[in-house]
Design an enzyme around this catalytic site. Structure first.
Site, PDB file in Angstrom:
ATOM      1  N   GLU A  96     -12.769  32.059  -4.563  1.00 52.34           N
ATOM      2  CA  GLU A  96     -12.236  31.989  -3.170  1.00 52.34           C
ATOM      3  C   GLU A  96     -11.638  30.877  -3.830  1.00 52.34           C
ATOM      4  O   GLU A  96     -10.896  29.625  -2.984  1.00 52.34           O
ATOM      5  CB  GLU A  96     -13.196  32.153  -2.428  1.00 52.34           C
ATOM      6  CG  GLU A  96     -12.647  32.193  -0.716  1.00 52.34           C
ATOM      7  CD  GLU A  96     -12.815  32.253   0.081  1.00 52.34           C
ATOM      8  OE1 GLU A  96     -12.736  31.614   1.451  1.00 52.34           O
ATOM      9  OE2 GLU A  96     -14.419  32.613   0.709  1.00 52.34           O
ATOM     10  N   ASP A  97     -13.339  29.653  -3.574  1.00 52.38           N
ATOM     11  CA  ASP A  97     -12.651  28.231  -3.447  1.00 52.38           C
ATOM     12  C   ASP A  97     -12.762  27.332  -5.382  1.00 52.38           C
ATOM     13  O   ASP A  97     -12.844  26.386  -5.088  1.00 52.38           O
ATOM     14  CB  ASP A  97     -14.271  27.167  -3.193  1.00 52.38           C
ATOM     15  CG  ASP A  97     -14.622  28.084  -2.110  1.00 52.38           C
ATOM     16  OD1 ASP A  97     -13.751  28.160  -1.179  1.00 52.38           O
ATOM     17  OD2 ASP A  97     -15.966  27.832  -1.850  1.00 52.38           O
TER      18      ASP A  97
END
Length: 768
Positions: free
Chosen positions: A91-92
């Site tokens: 996600e990051d």
């Protein structure tokens, strides 16, 4: 130089935390797969390099903390630990699920993928997206339970570090946690985590009350210890003679559960008598059945102390659906106080604290408890196969299955069925099969005919009577408490409605002899029968709610004036007006069939709708003010907050501000569903505007007690009492004052005055 030293210190801190994680893992009874955990840590450390959390610490500390919770507090192995370390990587950072699959294999990649899908805010800005995320969560959970266990660990660490967030963010997160995560943890048997989540939510939502209760628990500890020691001496003596290895300790209840009890019963801290429970955990003796050992300890205790028969809970023979097993009893202690005792084996204790994760540890010997989890996951899958279009209802439907005590009932053949507390005969019918539920005519409980809405009790034997001519009715929704039954009934009602609407559509098409009905004519028909849309009109025709004329020309003869007036824009505005709740002072304009609104009224309404609404700043603290007998906020009836209560603000679609208590159940739903509309608020000083409060008091009845209470209340103050309700029964009276006040402090002062009247035993503020 300072920066370099700081970086060296941080690297050392990260390394120490990783070593602590490995120690936790090596001290467990899982296979030693340190290599995969080390590779996952190195990848996560590299991926999050330079990133920091809001608190200022390196970001990698968060995945490490989650992995430690997963390992030590939930008891999972290397696959889950590795997935925890990598749970934010996709996600990051630039890495993809495919990269993780290539490096760590399918299992870890699919767990990380499941976590990534639901981590983009389990609750999005729009409600349907939020429900969709929740569906994803449950779907991935039914594929691999480890996804939700890691998600709960992630939420627990976020709650532990919540102090670095703004207060509005805190309310949103605590709302989500209490509404979804705590019930999920409970349902999965993670009792210790569920308790900590509730405790942390309470600490952030009611900081003053939390601090005060913590202080009181600490102050009363010597008294509790004395009661426990007096109780324990003869019990220890008796258990030692039985040659079993055991540990016995007193466990104080959580601050949250004590506060909950005070709220529900309207009592003070000093009136909560069961502040602690005694827990006896014994080591299993080879060759002796653990159930028998539980009952042997029970016999030893009841030989010493008098038992309270209505408080026995045998969760040993019938485990709870979340796997919990224990024998609970309550006895009268030597100090004249009731004492609750929980008897568990070491295996039962592990399962009670770590939930279903602990089952894997004991899986080789005993398998039956896992079936309960499988049953629950199957129920969740059934709900997902018939999703409710309304997002909030969907969440409620699932939640109904999360937090409920169980009862045990029997089929006519003697098979046992587990149902939630409060389940009805109709719930039982749907638990057997959807078709039996859909065609349920009535039920026999213990051979006696009962209505479908009859609530069942443990031990009941139920026989369902069916008929093919019976179909689900709308009122059945009010008869059921289980998520499965509600979902099936709603799906059946939707199918029925569609069938009736199709029939109505065919009738209308036949009337127009298969011609295409133009929009102008259709709008006339909608207008004539006051139908909102096509579907409603078809349903009304099919259900014989309206009778169509014999000839289609009857519709063409309808005057065109309303149609001219109802151009698309005005029609849209009118629909918008009907959707918006009118302010209290504005009179509703009724419109008879064929009657026209005056131009002035229409113009006025158009102006009021088209006026721009000033937006409330979501980030600033909103001051709750009164000016000229008007206030800039709404007090909803769900919780009736008073100035001085712990509250938060909710911005409605009309940009008006509702004030809810932080403990309000409706507010809990709002916080978890509309996090972007939550604002921090500050009470002002209110002299003009008054708030309605309710005071409940009980005591020993005597002549003139009500006049004594009223006289006491009238001292030094002018009262504005809305209503008084007092009833007396067998020398005990109960009274309720509904009274207008300006603050919560004023209510406390009034309660203190009532408490001074001779004969009054309890007095407290109540929810209206």
């Amino acid at each position: 130089m300072i920066d370099e030293e700081k970086l060296i210190d941080e690297d050392q801190m990260i390394e120490n935390e990783f070593q602590a994680l490995l120690n936790d893992y090596l001290n467990s009874n899982h296979r030693r797969k340190v290599d995969v955990i080390t590779r996952a840590f190195n990848m996560a450390k590299e991926a999050h390099k330079g990133a920091r959390r809001r608190s200022g610490e390196p970001y990698i500390m968060h995945p490490l903390a989650v992995a430690r919770i997963v390992s030590k507090e939930i008891g999972l192995g290397s696959t889950s630990i590795s997935a925890s370390l990598l749970h934010d990587v996709v996600e990051d950072t630039e890495y993809t699920v495919e990269d993780i699959r290539a490096l760590f294999g399918d299992k870890i990649a699919s767990i990380v993928d499941g976590l990534t899908k639901i981590s983009s805010g389990m609750f999005g800005e729009n409600v349907s997206a939020q429900a969709e995320n929740f569906r994803k969560l449950l779907l991935t959970m039914s594929d691999d339970i480890r996804v939700i266990l890691i998600k709960i660990a992630d939420r627990l660490h976020n709650m532990r570090t919540l102090s670095s967030m703004s207060s509005t963010k805190q309310y949103k997160i605590t709302g989500e946690t209490l509404y979804i995560y705590a019930p999920l943890a409970h349902r999965l048997g993670l009792f210790a985590i569920k308790t900590e989540l509730e405790e942390l939510c309470f600490k952030y939502e009611h900081p003053d009350t939390y601090a005060e209760l913590t202080r009181k628990i600490k102050e009363t500890a010597p008294e509790r210890n004395k009661i426990y020691e007096n109780f324990a001496v003869p019990v220890v003596e008796s258990l030692d003679k039985m040659n079993i290895e055991y540990e016995m300790r007193a466990r104080v209840k959580s601050v949250y559960s004590i506060w909950n009890k005070m709220q529900k019963k309207g009592i003070d801290f000093s009136e909560v008598y069961d502040l602690f429970a005694v827990r006896i955990v014994f080591e299993m003796t080879p060759g002796i059945d653990e159930k028998k050992q539980c009952w042997d300890i029970y016999s030893a205790i009841t030989d010493i102390y008098k038992l309270r028969p209505d408080r026995i809970r045998d969760w040993v023979s019938h485990p709870k659906a979340n796997g919990y097993q224990a024998l609970h009893l309550t006895v009268m202690g030597p100090d004249g106080k009731w004492i609750e005792i929980q008897i568990r084996s070491r295996r039962m204790d592990d399962i009670a604290e770590k939930g279903f994760a602990a089952h894997w540890k004991y899986k080789e010997d005993r398998i039956e408890e896992d079936n309960e989890l499988d049953k629950w996951l199957k129920t969740i899958q059934e709900i997902l196969s018939n999703p409710n279009p309304n997002a909030i209802d969907f969440l409620d439907t699932v939640k109904m299955n999360l937090f409920s005590s169980e009862i045990f009932v029997f089929t006519p053949k003697g098979e046992i069925k587990t149902l939630p507390q409060g389940a009805t005969a109709l719930d039982f019918a749907y638990s057997i099969h959807t078709r039996i539920g859909d065609h349920c005519l009535g039920a026999k409980v213990n051979h006696t005919l009962v209505p479908l809405s009859q609530k069942l009790r443990s031990g009941d034997q139920i026989e369902i009577l069916t008929s093919q001519s019976v179909n689900p009715q709308p009122e059945w929704i009010n008869f059921v408490t289980t998520a499965k039954a509600r979902t099936k009934i709603e799906a059946s009602l939707r199918r029925q409605r569609r069938r009736i609407a199709d029939k109505g559509k065919n009738i209308l098409v036949e009337l127009f002899e298969q011609e295409v009905i133009d929009n102008t004519t259709f709008n006339k028909i909608l207008h004539m029968y006051k139908a909102e849309n096509k579907e409603d009109l078809y349903y009304m025709i099919g259900n014989n709610d309206i009778i169509l004329p014999a000839d289609k020309k009857a519709f063409i003869k309808i005057k065109d004036e309303p149609e001219k007036k109802d151009n698309l824009f005005v029609r849209y505005v009118k629909q918008a007006m009907s959707a918006i709740k009118k302010p209290a002072g504005e009179q509703k304009v009724k419109k008879k069939e064929g009657e026209e609104l005056t131009e002035e009224r229409e113009e006025l309404n158009l102006t009021s709708i088209l006026q721009p609404i000033s937006k409330i700043d979501r980030k600033a603290v909103y001051n709750l003010k009164e000016t000229n007998y008007k206030k800039n906020f709404i007090v909803p009836s769900c919780c009736n907050p008073l100035p001085g209560d712990d509250v938060f603000g909710f911005v409605t679609e009309k940009e008006e501000l509702e004030v809810h208590k932080r403990s309000c159940q409706t507010g809990l739903k709002l916080k978890s569903s509309f996090g972007d509309r939550i604002v921090d608020v500050a009470w002002g000083d209110y002299r003009q505007y008054s708030f309605l409060a309710s005071i409940v008091f009980t005591g020993i009845d005597r002549v003139g007690i009500l006049s004594s209470i009223l006289a006491k209340l009238a001292e030094d103050a002018v009262l504005n009492i809305q209503s008084v309700n007092v009833s007396s029964n067998d020398g005990i009276f109960e009274g309720v004052f509904n009274i207008h006040v300006h603050s919560a402090e004023e209510v406390n002062q009034l309660c203190a005055k009532i408490a001074k009247v001779n004969g009054v035993t309890t007095v407290h503020r109540s929810n209206l």
